[in-house]
Structures are given as C-alpha cells and as structure tokens.
Design a protein around this motif. Structure first.
Motif, PDB file in Angstrom:
ATOM      1  N   SER A 172      -1.428   5.442   9.076  1.00 44.89           N
ATOM      2  CA  SER A 172      -2.685   4.834   9.543  1.00 44.89           C
ATOM      3  C   SER A 172      -3.501   4.276   8.382  1.00 44.89           C
ATOM      4  N   GLU A 173      -3.443   4.898   7.221  1.00 41.28           N
ATOM      5  CA  GLU A 173      -4.129   4.356   6.043  1.00 41.28           C
ATOM      6  C   GLU A 173      -3.502   3.030   5.620  1.00 41.28           C
ATOM      7  N   ALA A 174      -2.185   2.970   5.655  1.00 40.92           N
ATOM      8  CA  ALA A 174      -1.484   1.732   5.293  1.00 40.92           C
ATOM      9  C   ALA A 174      -1.802   0.619   6.293  1.00 40.92           C
ATOM     10  N   ILE A 175      -1.871   0.960   7.570  1.00 43.03           N
ATOM     11  CA  ILE A 175      -2.208  -0.016   8.605  1.00 43.03           C
ATOM     12  C   ILE A 175      -3.636  -0.508   8.433  1.00 43.03           C
ATOM     13  N   ASP A 176      -4.559   0.401   8.171  1.00 44.51           N
ATOM     14  CA  ASP A 176      -5.950  -0.001   7.944  1.00 44.51           C
ATOM     15  C   ASP A 176      -6.068  -0.948   6.757  1.00 44.51           C
ATOM     16  N   TYR A 177      -5.351  -0.642   5.680  1.00 48.21           N
ATOM     17  CA  TYR A 177      -5.354  -1.507   4.506  1.00 48.21           C
ATOM     18  C   TYR A 177      -4.793  -2.888   4.857  1.00 48.21           C
ATOM     19  N   ALA A 178      -3.682  -2.908   5.581  1.00 47.12           N
ATOM     20  CA  ALA A 178      -3.062  -4.181   5.959  1.00 47.12           C
ATOM     21  C   ALA A 178      -4.003  -5.009   6.827  1.00 47.12           C
ATOM     22  N   ARG A 179      -4.676  -4.379   7.767  1.00 44.68           N
ATOM     23  CA  ARG A 179      -5.639  -5.097   8.613  1.00 44.68           C
ATOM     24  C   ARG A 179      -6.764  -5.693   7.782  1.00 44.68           C
ATOM     25  N   GLU A 180      -7.241  -4.925   6.823  1.00 47.53           N
ATOM     26  CA  GLU A 180      -8.325  -5.410   5.967  1.00 47.53           C
ATOM     27  C   GLU A 180      -7.865  -6.604   5.130  1.00 47.53           C
ATOM     28  N   MET A 181      -6.636  -6.561   4.638  1.00 51.20           N
ATOM     29  CA  MET A 181      -6.122  -7.669   3.839  1.00 51.20           C
ATOM     30  C   MET A 181      -5.972  -8.939   4.685  1.00 51.20           C
ATOM     31  N   VAL A 182      -5.521  -8.800   5.920  1.00 54.64           N
ATOM     32  CA  VAL A 182      -5.428  -9.961   6.803  1.00 54.64           C
ATOM     33  C   VAL A 182      -6.824 -10.518   7.057  1.00 54.64           C
ATOM     34  N   LYS A 183      -7.759  -9.637   7.319  1.00 53.17           N
ATOM     35  CA  LYS A 183      -9.140 -10.066   7.576  1.00 53.17           C
ATOM     36  C   LYS A 183      -9.722 -10.788   6.370  1.00 53.17           C
ATOM     37  N   LYS A 184      -9.444 -10.280   5.174  1.00 48.94           N
ATOM     38  CA  LYS A 184      -9.988 -10.891   3.953  1.00 48.94           C
ATOM     39  C   LYS A 184      -9.308 -12.204   3.601  1.00 48.94           C
ATOM     40  N   THR A 185      -8.019 -12.307   3.842  1.00 48.74           N
ATOM     41  CA  THR A 185      -7.298 -13.505   3.426  1.00 48.74           C
ATOM     42  C   THR A 185      -7.271 -14.599   4.486  1.00 48.74           C
ATOM     43  N   ILE A 186      -7.239 -14.210   5.741  1.00 41.27           N
ATOM     44  CA  ILE A 186      -7.129 -15.182   6.820  1.00 41.27           C
ATOM     45  C   ILE A 186      -8.401 -15.241   7.657  1.00 41.27           C
ATOM     46  N   GLY A 187      -9.036 -14.105   7.835  1.00 42.94           N
ATOM     47  CA  GLY A 187     -10.223 -14.039   8.690  1.00 42.94           C
ATOM     48  C   GLY A 187      -9.822 -13.902  10.143  1.00 42.94           C
ATOM     49  N   TYR A 206       0.827  -1.206   0.000  1.00 46.18           N
ATOM     50  CA  TYR A 206       0.000   0.000   0.000  1.00 46.18           C
ATOM     51  C   TYR A 206       0.862   1.258   0.000  1.00 46.18           C
ATOM     52  N   LYS A 207       1.913   1.261   0.822  1.00 48.15           N
ATOM     53  CA  LYS A 207       2.779   2.444   0.883  1.00 48.15           C
ATOM     54  C   LYS A 207       3.524   2.657  -0.434  1.00 48.15           C
ATOM     55  N   ASN A 208       3.893   1.571  -1.117  1.00 44.04           N
ATOM     56  CA  ASN A 208       4.569   1.693  -2.414  1.00 44.04           C
ATOM     57  C   ASN A 208       3.622   2.216  -3.484  1.00 44.04           C
ATOM     58  N   GLU A 209       2.366   1.775  -3.429  1.00 43.96           N
ATOM     59  CA  GLU A 209       1.387   2.189  -4.432  1.00 43.96           C
ATOM     60  C   GLU A 209       0.767   3.547  -4.130  1.00 43.96           C
ATOM     61  N   HIS A 210       0.836   3.986  -2.884  1.00 49.90           N
ATOM     62  CA  HIS A 210       0.261   5.269  -2.455  1.00 49.90           C
ATOM     63  C   HIS A 210       1.298   6.012  -1.612  1.00 49.90           C
ATOM     64  N   PRO A 211       2.320   6.567  -2.243  1.00 51.20           N
ATOM     65  CA  PRO A 211       3.430   7.175  -1.493  1.00 51.20           C
ATOM     66  C   PRO A 211       3.022   8.336  -0.581  1.00 51.20           C
ATOM     67  N   THR A 212       1.916   8.971  -0.868  1.00 50.01           N
ATOM     68  CA  THR A 212       1.500  10.094  -0.026  1.00 50.01           C
ATOM     69  C   THR A 212       0.523   9.667   1.077  1.00 50.01           C
ATOM     70  N   ALA A 213       0.211   8.390   1.135  1.00 53.93           N
ATOM     71  CA  ALA A 213      -0.733   7.888   2.146  1.00 53.93           C
ATOM     72  C   ALA A 213      -0.113   7.958   3.537  1.00 53.93           C
ATOM     73  N   SER A 214      -0.972   8.114   4.521  1.00 55.07           N
ATOM     74  CA  SER A 214      -0.506   8.152   5.902  1.00 55.07           C
ATOM     75  C   SER A 214      -0.218   6.736   6.405  1.00 55.07           C
TER      76      SER A 214
END
Length: 64
Positions: A35-50, A25-33
C-alpha cells in the motif's frame, strides 16, 4: 464521449508511470508495504501527469 481520446492517451502514459514508480519505490524501500508503494505511485502520477482536478491545474487555468 468527447474526452474518450484524451482518456485513452492518458491511460497509455499513466499506467507505465504508475508501474515504474511503484517498482522504483519497492526497490528503494524493500521493507515497505504494498500500500505504501501504491500510494507513492499514485502521487507520482498525480505530480507528473495530473488528474484534471482543480488542485492539479494551474491557478491561471482555473480562473476562466
């Protein structure tokens, strides 16, 4: 105590997924905060692992 092996295995999988998603996420959105990257990472874990929560488990498994 009964879920200790499962918890251990989940952590072996979840952390690399979280770290990879955050980095991606940080590589694809260099200006992202951070907390945005963390939120994205949490969502990906939730979607892939539950999480084992009822909203993350198939409906058929929640009936019984």
């Amino acid at each position: 105590m009964a879920f200790l092996p499962q918890t251990f295995m989940d952590s072996l999988i979840a952390y690399p997924v979280w770290m990879g998603a955050k980095t991606k996420y940080k590589n694809e959105h260099p200006t992202a905060s951070e907390s945005e990257a963390i939120d994205y990472a949490r969502e990906m874990v939730k979607k892939t692992i539950g999480s084992g929560l009822s909203q993350d488990v198939a409906a058929v498994l929640n009936k019984g």
